[in-house]
Design a protein around this motif. Structure first.
Motif, PDB file in Angstrom:
ATOM      1  N   LYS A  69       0.952  -1.081   0.027  1.00  0.00           N
ATOM      2  CA  LYS A  69      -0.067   0.007  -0.006  1.00  0.00           C
ATOM      3  C   LYS A  69       0.827   1.220   0.069  1.00  0.00           C
ATOM      4  N   THR A  70       0.692   2.182  -0.948  1.00  0.00           N
ATOM      5  CA  THR A  70       1.233   3.422  -0.973  1.00  0.00           C
ATOM      6  C   THR A  70       0.102   4.442  -1.083  1.00  0.00           C
ATOM      7  N   ARG A  71       0.555   5.759  -0.964  1.00  0.00           N
ATOM      8  CA  ARG A  71      -0.472   6.884  -0.732  1.00  0.00           C
ATOM      9  C   ARG A  71      -0.984   7.104  -2.251  1.00  0.00           C
ATOM     10  N   VAL A  72      -0.380   6.763  -3.352  1.00  0.00           N
ATOM     11  CA  VAL A  72      -1.215   6.671  -4.582  1.00  0.00           C
ATOM     12  C   VAL A  72      -1.757   5.341  -4.996  1.00  0.00           C
ATOM     13  N   GLY A  73      -2.013   4.297  -4.234  1.00  0.00           N
ATOM     14  CA  GLY A  73      -2.665   2.950  -4.496  1.00  0.00           C
ATOM     15  C   GLY A  73      -1.651   1.957  -3.998  1.00  0.00           C
ATOM     16  N   GLU A  74      -2.217   0.789  -4.544  1.00  0.00           N
ATOM     17  CA  GLU A  74      -1.197  -0.383  -4.142  1.00  0.00           C
ATOM     18  C   GLU A  74      -0.505  -0.543  -5.436  1.00  0.00           C
ATOM     19  N   ILE A  75       0.889  -1.045  -4.940  1.00  0.00           N
ATOM     20  CA  ILE A  75       1.794  -1.410  -6.066  1.00  0.00           C
ATOM     21  C   ILE A  75       1.998  -3.068  -6.074  1.00  0.00           C
ATOM     22  N   LYS A  76       2.222  -3.418  -7.159  1.00  0.00           N
ATOM     23  CA  LYS A  76       2.242  -4.836  -6.922  1.00  0.00           C
ATOM     24  C   LYS A  76       3.851  -5.367  -6.387  1.00  0.00           C
ATOM     25  N   LYS A  77       3.825  -6.418  -5.658  1.00  0.00           N
ATOM     26  CA  LYS A  77       4.844  -6.804  -5.121  1.00  0.00           C
ATOM     27  C   LYS A  77       5.479  -8.063  -5.737  1.00  0.00           C
ATOM     28  N   VAL A  78       6.753  -8.134  -6.113  1.00  0.00           N
ATOM     29  CA  VAL A  78       7.165  -9.411  -6.743  1.00  0.00           C
ATOM     30  C   VAL A  78       8.107 -10.025  -5.763  1.00  0.00           C
ATOM     31  N   SER A  79       8.372 -11.382  -6.263  1.00  0.00           N
ATOM     32  CA  SER A  79       9.132 -12.346  -5.447  1.00  0.00           C
ATOM     33  C   SER A  79      10.691 -12.263  -5.659  1.00  0.00           C
ATOM     34  N   THR A  80      11.383 -12.315  -4.875  1.00  0.00           N
ATOM     35  CA  THR A  80      13.013 -12.352  -5.198  1.00  0.00           C
ATOM     36  C   THR A  80      13.437 -13.677  -5.558  1.00  0.00           C
ATOM     37  N   ARG A  81      12.655 -14.900  -5.625  1.00  0.00           N
ATOM     38  CA  ARG A  81      13.003 -16.041  -5.759  1.00  0.00           C
ATOM     39  C   ARG A  81      12.436 -16.283  -7.134  1.00  0.00           C
ATOM     40  N   LEU A  82      13.371 -16.763  -8.107  1.00  0.00           N
ATOM     41  CA  LEU A  82      12.854 -17.255  -9.484  1.00  0.00           C
ATOM     42  C   LEU A  82      12.467 -18.595  -9.510  1.00  0.00           C
ATOM     43  N   ASN A  83      11.139 -18.970 -10.063  1.00  0.00           N
ATOM     44  CA  ASN A  83      10.719 -20.278  -9.962  1.00  0.00           C
ATOM     45  C   ASN A  83      11.214 -20.881 -11.482  1.00  0.00           C
ATOM     46  N   LYS A  84      10.498 -22.091 -11.421  1.00  0.00           N
ATOM     47  CA  LYS A  84      10.697 -23.060 -12.826  1.00  0.00           C
ATOM     48  C   LYS A  84      10.570 -22.369 -14.086  1.00  0.00           C
ATOM     49  N   GLU A  85       9.342 -21.453 -13.913  1.00  0.00           N
ATOM     50  CA  GLU A  85       8.885 -20.886 -15.294  1.00  0.00           C
ATOM     51  C   GLU A  85       9.931 -19.982 -15.649  1.00  0.00           C
ATOM     52  N   ASP A  86      10.232 -19.186 -14.622  1.00  0.00           N
ATOM     53  CA  ASP A  86      11.533 -17.950 -14.844  1.00  0.00           C
ATOM     54  C   ASP A  86      12.672 -18.561 -15.498  1.00  0.00           C
TER      55      ASP A  86
END
Lengths: 371, 96
Positions: free
Chosen positions: A7-24
């Motif tokens: 959550k930020t003052r301009v709305g919600e910002i997507k959070k990304v994982s720092t772990r790469l999965n199989k697809e990555d």
């Protein structure tokens, strides 16, 4: 990849994982072999890693998925923002050269994401290899309100920015801090007080760096290989009676073998041996490896059935290997445009003479032999 | 291993030391360690390492640095494709 929002003052910002999965990881392999590469993008904009707040660092990257994945992987354990620029799915270095990873896009993206309202500080960390597109002092000027009505020339493009009425009162522009070349050095860079050491600033070009680009080169020039194979196949069939399909099949197969060997020599062997070939020009390096290959063929089997054919193959193999090696200049990190122009001025004519001469001799040898 | 050096004496990099304000930005952005700060002025210490990427010139606020053909690094494929497409940019190919 996405694990909730922040959550930020301009709305919600997507959070990304720092772990790469199989697809990555699978995606990374596919993109190195150019399978569906054009779709390997991330949407430009702002992302979160960890739980960043208004004091957290901002790291800038390109919207090429490998660049983005590489950055987030190296931000493990850090609370930060990632600002992704629209580089049309191209990596930082190449996009900076093309100008898409540039001052204008960065300033626009800062505005579009309302970054000024999300963070209190005014420091953004741009990868050093983006510096050929991003001018730190121009970013500062363009994002500080007092200079907002100014036309600034960045490269060829004149960029005009409208005034921003800052909702935060007195404001200042963004300070671009150039981060390390390799994302793996980010943590060391932070510990070092947001300064890169000399080693962090330098681009490497070791054995692995050279070879990991080979698949892209290989696939990129695959059509050229097919065209070359088709041409020698047709020329192999020419004799005094016109065209003979059996002769084309028989000789064409041998020819295909030689051409493929020349191609691999230029595209894999030459890059691998690059520092050990004692000339500077890439086309020259390729020509030398091509001549060595031809000599090896002559020594251990026979390169063509007549002397004329042997000469023809010497010319063709070195021309192909030279041309392919010359095209590796773009994959290297050591060439200058002036240098490449210089070697092309010398070697493109030589390659043309060798290739056309080789083809003429090849046809000639067929005509002479069967007389 | 030592840094590889490309063709010697070809790069268009120029530094006008009288304009240099010693900010050392060129040193920070150069990926090939071409510059060094000596007595508060930038010096070109390894000219032949320069790849004409243009980062130093673009980030030199006092415009002391010029480099003519700087956009990314030298790429034969880009030059060839640019030639056939009639494109002016030397870095416009589909490869990178």
């Amino acid at each position: 990849m996405f694990i909730g929002t922040v959550k930020t003052r301009v709305g919600e910002i997507k959070k990304v994982s720092t772990r790469l999965n199989k697809e990555d990881i699978l995606g990374a392999i596919k993109v190195r072999w150019r399978i569906g590469r054009t779709h390997y993008k991330v949407d430009p904009g702002l992302y979160a890693v960890g739980n960043p707040d208004d004091t957290s660092d901002v790291f800038v990257t390109a919207n090429y998925r490998l660049s983005f994945d590489h950055l987030r992987k190296n931000l493990d354990g850090i609370n930060a923002w990632i600002l992704v620029l629209d580089t049309k799915g191209i990596n930082v270095w190449c996009a900076a050269g093309k100008g898409t990873f540039g001052t204008a896009e960065l300033v626009n993206r800062i505005r579009a994401t309302r970054l000024k309202e999300i963070i209190k500080h005014r420091r953004i960390i741009v990868p050093q290899l983006g510096a050929s597109g991003v001018s730190a002092y121009q970013v500062k000027a363009l994002t500080s309100p007092k200079n907002a009505f100014k036309t600034i020339y960045s490269g060829n493009a004149s960029v005009y920015f409208q005034s921003e009425s800052s909702s935060l009162g007195i404001d200042r522009g963004f300070t671009v801090v150039f981060g390390p070349v390799r994302a793996a050095d980010i943590k060391a860079f932070i510990t070092n007080g947001y300064k890169s050491t000399e080693a962090m600033r330098k681009v490497t070009f070791n054995f692995y760096d050279r070879l990991k680009l080979v698949p892209v080169d290989f696939v990129y020039s695959f059509t050229k290989l097919l065209v070359a194979l088709a041409v020698v196949f047709i020329l192999s069939g020419i004799n005094t009676h016109g065209f003979n399909i059996n002769q084309a099949l028989h000789k064409g197969l041998v020819s295909a073998y030689y051409i493929l060997s020349a191609y691999i020599t230029g595209i894999i062997l030459t890059p691998a041996l690059l520092p050990y070939i004692p000339v500077r020009m890439f086309a020259f390096k390729g020509m030398i490896t091509g001549l060595v290959l031809s000599s090896v063929f002559t020594a251990f089997s026979s390169l063509g059935s007549t002397a004329l054919e042997t000469v023809a193959w010497f010319m063709l193999i070195s021309a192909i290997s030279s041309f392919m090696a010359m095209n590796f200049t773009g994959s290297s990190t050591i060439t200058s445009l002036s240098g490449v122009k210089k070697e092309m001025k010398i070697f493109v004519p030589i390659q043309i003479v060798l290739a056309s001469g080789g083809l003429i001799l090849m046809v000639l040898s067929n005509l002479v032999v069967l007389k | 291993m030592q840094d590889m050096v490309y063709i010697k004496n070809v790069v268009t990099l120029q530094l006008d030391q009288s304009n240099c304000n010693g900010c050392s930005m060129c040193i920070k952005v150069c990926p090939r360690n071409v510059f060094r700060l000596i007595d508060y002025k930038a010096h070109i210490v390894s000219r032949d390492h320069c790849i004409e990427c243009g980062a130093c010139a673009l980030n030199c606020q006092s415009r002391a640095i010029t480099v003519i053909s700087g956009k990314g690094c030298g790429c034969a494929t880009g030059i060839i494709e640019g030639y056939f497409n009639g494109g002016k940019s030397e870095c416009s190919c589909s490869r990178c």
